[in-house]
Design a protein around this motif. Structure first.
Motif, PDB file in Angstrom:
ATOM      1  N   THR A 179       0.616  -1.199  -0.023  1.00  0.00           N
ATOM      2  CA  THR A 179       0.038  -0.101  -0.001  1.00  0.00           C
ATOM      3  C   THR A 179       0.961   1.206   0.094  1.00  0.00           C
ATOM      4  OG1 THR A 179      -1.790  -1.187   1.211  1.00  0.00           O
ATOM      5  CG2 THR A 179      -1.720   1.339   1.229  1.00  0.00           C
ATOM      6  N   ALA A 180       1.904   1.304   0.759  1.00  0.00           N
ATOM      7  CA  ALA A 180       2.799   2.482   0.884  1.00  0.00           C
ATOM      8  C   ALA A 180       3.346   2.759  -0.386  1.00  0.00           C
ATOM      9  CB  ALA A 180       3.550   2.323   2.171  1.00  0.00           C
ATOM     10  N   SER A 181       3.811   1.592  -1.277  1.00  0.00           N
ATOM     11  CA  SER A 181       4.373   1.936  -2.256  1.00  0.00           C
ATOM     12  C   SER A 181       3.511   2.605  -3.411  1.00  0.00           C
ATOM     13  CB  SER A 181       4.992   0.542  -2.941  1.00  0.00           C
ATOM     14  OG  SER A 181       3.796  -0.164  -3.645  1.00  0.00           O
ATOM     15  N   LEU A 182       2.177   2.908  -3.144  1.00  0.00           N
ATOM     16  CA  LEU A 182       1.624   3.595  -4.303  1.00  0.00           C
ATOM     17  C   LEU A 182       1.896   4.968  -4.242  1.00  0.00           C
ATOM     18  CD1 LEU A 182      -1.960   2.104  -3.172  1.00  0.00           C
ATOM     19  CD2 LEU A 182      -0.864   1.822  -5.468  1.00  0.00           C
ATOM     20  N   ALA A 183       2.658   5.608  -3.516  1.00  0.00           N
ATOM     21  CA  ALA A 183       3.001   6.937  -3.326  1.00  0.00           C
ATOM     22  C   ALA A 183       4.326   7.045  -4.120  1.00  0.00           C
ATOM     23  CB  ALA A 183       3.319   7.488  -1.835  1.00  0.00           C
ATOM     24  N   ASN A 184       4.912   6.096  -4.578  1.00  0.00           N
ATOM     25  CA  ASN A 184       6.101   6.157  -5.135  1.00  0.00           C
ATOM     26  C   ASN A 184       6.194   6.679  -6.594  1.00  0.00           C
ATOM     27  OD1 ASN A 184       7.494   4.988  -3.117  1.00  0.00           O
ATOM     28  ND2 ASN A 184       7.508   2.705  -4.110  1.00  0.00           N
ATOM     29  N   ASP A 185       5.425   6.732  -7.528  1.00  0.00           N
ATOM     30  CA  ASP A 185       5.110   7.209  -8.647  1.00  0.00           C
ATOM     31  C   ASP A 185       3.840   7.824  -9.050  1.00  0.00           C
ATOM     32  OD1 ASP A 185       3.887   4.690  -8.894  1.00  0.00           O
ATOM     33  OD2 ASP A 185       4.801   4.089 -10.596  1.00  0.00           O
ATOM     34  N   VAL A 186       3.209   8.665  -8.159  1.00  0.00           N
ATOM     35  CA  VAL A 186       2.032   9.357  -8.373  1.00  0.00           C
ATOM     36  C   VAL A 186       2.220  10.876  -8.049  1.00  0.00           C
ATOM     37  CG1 VAL A 186       0.443   7.172  -8.230  1.00  0.00           C
ATOM     38  CG2 VAL A 186       0.936   8.776  -6.116  1.00  0.00           C
ATOM     39  N   ASP A 187       1.111  11.692  -8.438  1.00  0.00           N
ATOM     40  CA  ASP A 187       1.429  13.020  -8.064  1.00  0.00           C
ATOM     41  C   ASP A 187       0.533  13.363  -6.886  1.00  0.00           C
ATOM     42  OD1 ASP A 187       3.450  13.492 -10.457  1.00  0.00           O
ATOM     43  OD2 ASP A 187       1.707  13.881 -11.584  1.00  0.00           O
TER      44      ASP A 187
END
Length: 473
Positions: A179-187
């Motif tokens: 879930t936390a990895s969703l922040a890696n490549d979104v604006d």
């Protein structure tokens, strides 16, 4: 937003309302067919009937319904009745039905706020239409393999949806490496929440089922400073450095856990990650996963711009929702229904049962219908030994289309075969499981929950979910 034809809008809303009306006259909930009726005239009617609303969307494998219930309960205590798909119909058609049925014939929304539960796979279809203020992602576990495939596929489905609404604030579970990895490549702006302490389950966590054992970036095996359950906790990759991010809202201690609820201490931080106040909070539902649900609700509430004290105080009064720790009383016997649908959630429910310090009856209901997932092999990954060998468990009933499978699983878990009884009909099951004058805990999967709940609701005089919902007239 694309311009919509006013006549088509009128026909969409009218068709939705009429379909729902006739379905409810027939004592059916009317959760998805009204949405299909509306979309016959305007495929994107949801875009119209949600325009201008402040919306929170909750998605993820486990905890969607309860988190939405917590948010809805807080708004109701503040005098606001939000629009919400309380039935759990969380695909595009079900969500369209709820918004359209509660809109004016012109398509203008009657309500200002909405709390929406959304299926992980449907997120990419729903959020571009409703443009939510906040998107909560609770966690990611293996679930319905024949529908979703492996958990990485589910992760990418959610990511696709998030990328379509870059202005929506993400509330992410910091303890779930996926879930936390969703922040890696979104604006999108991101707000993290999590549990920053060991839990009662930590001693067993290394042997627990893990759906994210290896680093999502480099493939090395994670190391943990602590676990909460399954793959949740203080993860870090020794090779590439990917690790849990310190959350804005974090549980620093779990002060008391019981079947009546949980007392926790929550530390809040400002935007610069400077600790502000800490608060003692009581969550009126048991089990560790409801601590996560409470944290998700607090985070979403703050990101929506509402007053934090409203949500933190209301968590003490939160009620169980639609098969999730829902309680009924029949013949003076208390029945608690706890939906289970995958190994991680099932393990937490079994852990809860094993913590009960009085004699009880356990009921396992297992179907393999499309809404459940036809693959029920996950029952072998869940720790049924916790209940099978619990001296407080005095009787076990099994039911559903795959009752024999769950019976075999319990046998191999070490349960005394003479204690297990298969009952096919829900009406007979209700009488049998309440004949012992002991508390009853029912662990059904989705469709078996719906059918048994209907029987129990009728017998106990509890309203159908749609009769409890307050709609704007």
């Amino acid at each position: 937003m694309k311009k919509h034809n006013p006549i088509k809008i009128f026909l969409s809303v009218a068709a939705c309302r009429l379909t729902r009306f006739f379905l409810r006259v027939l004592h059916r909930g009317g959760t998805t067919l009204p949405g299909r009726s509306a979309m016959l005239f305007d495929k994107k009617i949801l875009e119209v009937v949600s325009r201008g609303m402040k919306i929170i969307v909750v998605t993820g494998t486990n905890g969607k319904t309860t988190t939405c219930s917590m948010l809805r309960n807080s708004l109701q205590e503040s005098g606001i009745e939000p629009l919400s798909n309380i039935s759990g119909a969380n695909l595009l058609t079900g969500i369209t039905a709820e918004f359209t049925a509660q809109a004016k014939l012109s398509g203008k929304p009657k309500k200002k706020y909405a709390i929406v539960e959304c299926d992980e796979g449907a997120l990419k279809k729903v959020v571009p239409l409703i443009r939510p203020k906040v998107i909560v992602v609770t966690n990611l576990f293996r679930d319905q393999l024949d529908r979703y495939g492996e958990v990485m596929h589910t992760l990418e489905e959610i990511r696709r949806g998030i990328k379509l609404v870059p202005k929506s604030i993400l509330c992410l579970n910091a303890d779930c490496s996926l879930t936390a990895s969703l922040a890696n490549d979104v604006d999108n702006p991101v707000y993290y929440y999590g549990i920053s302490t060991k839990t009662a389950d930590d001693s067993e966590a290394n042997d627990a089922l893990s759906d994210a054992k290896y680093c999502i970036k480099c493939g090395a095996e994670y190391e943990y400073d602590y676990h909460t359950y399954a793959h949740l906790g203080g993860f870090r990759c020794p090779k590439c450095g990917y690790k849990r991010i310190k959350p804005f809202t974090e549980v620093t201690s779990i002060d008391k856990m019981s079947v009546k609820g949980t007392d926790i201490t929550v530390q809040f931080h400002n935007n610069k990650m400077v600790a502000t106040e800490a608060e003692k909070i009581h969550i009126g539902l048991p089990a560790l996963y409801n601590v996560y649900n409470g944290l998700a609700a607090i985070a979403a509430y703050e990101c929506a711009g509402w007053k934090r004290n409203a949500i933190t105080s209301s968590l003490a009064n939160v009620k169980s929702s639609f098969g999730r720790m829902e309680t009924f009383t029949y013949n003076n016997v208390e029945i608690q229904m706890i939906l289970v649908k995958n190994p991680a959630g099932c393990n937490q429910s079994l852990t809860f049962l094993s913590s009960v310090d009085e004699d009880y009856v356990a009921v396992f209901c297992l179907n393999d219908k499309t809404a459940d997932g036809h693959d029920i092999s996950w029952i072998w990954d869940a720790n049924h030994e916790l209940v099978a060998n619990d001296p407080h468990c005095k009787k076990i009933y099994v039911s559903g289309t795959r009752a024999t499978d769950i019976r075999i699983r319990l046998k191999y878990a070490g349960a005394d075969e003479s204690k297990i009884e298969l009952v096919e009909k829900e009406t007979e099951l209700l009488e049998a499981m309440t004949s012992h004058n002991l508390p009853v805990f029912v662990l059904p999967n989705y469709t078996s929950m719906l059918s048994l709940r209907a029987v129990v609701s009728e017998a106990t005089g509890k309203k159908e979910f749609w009769k409890d919902q307050k709609e704007s007239k």
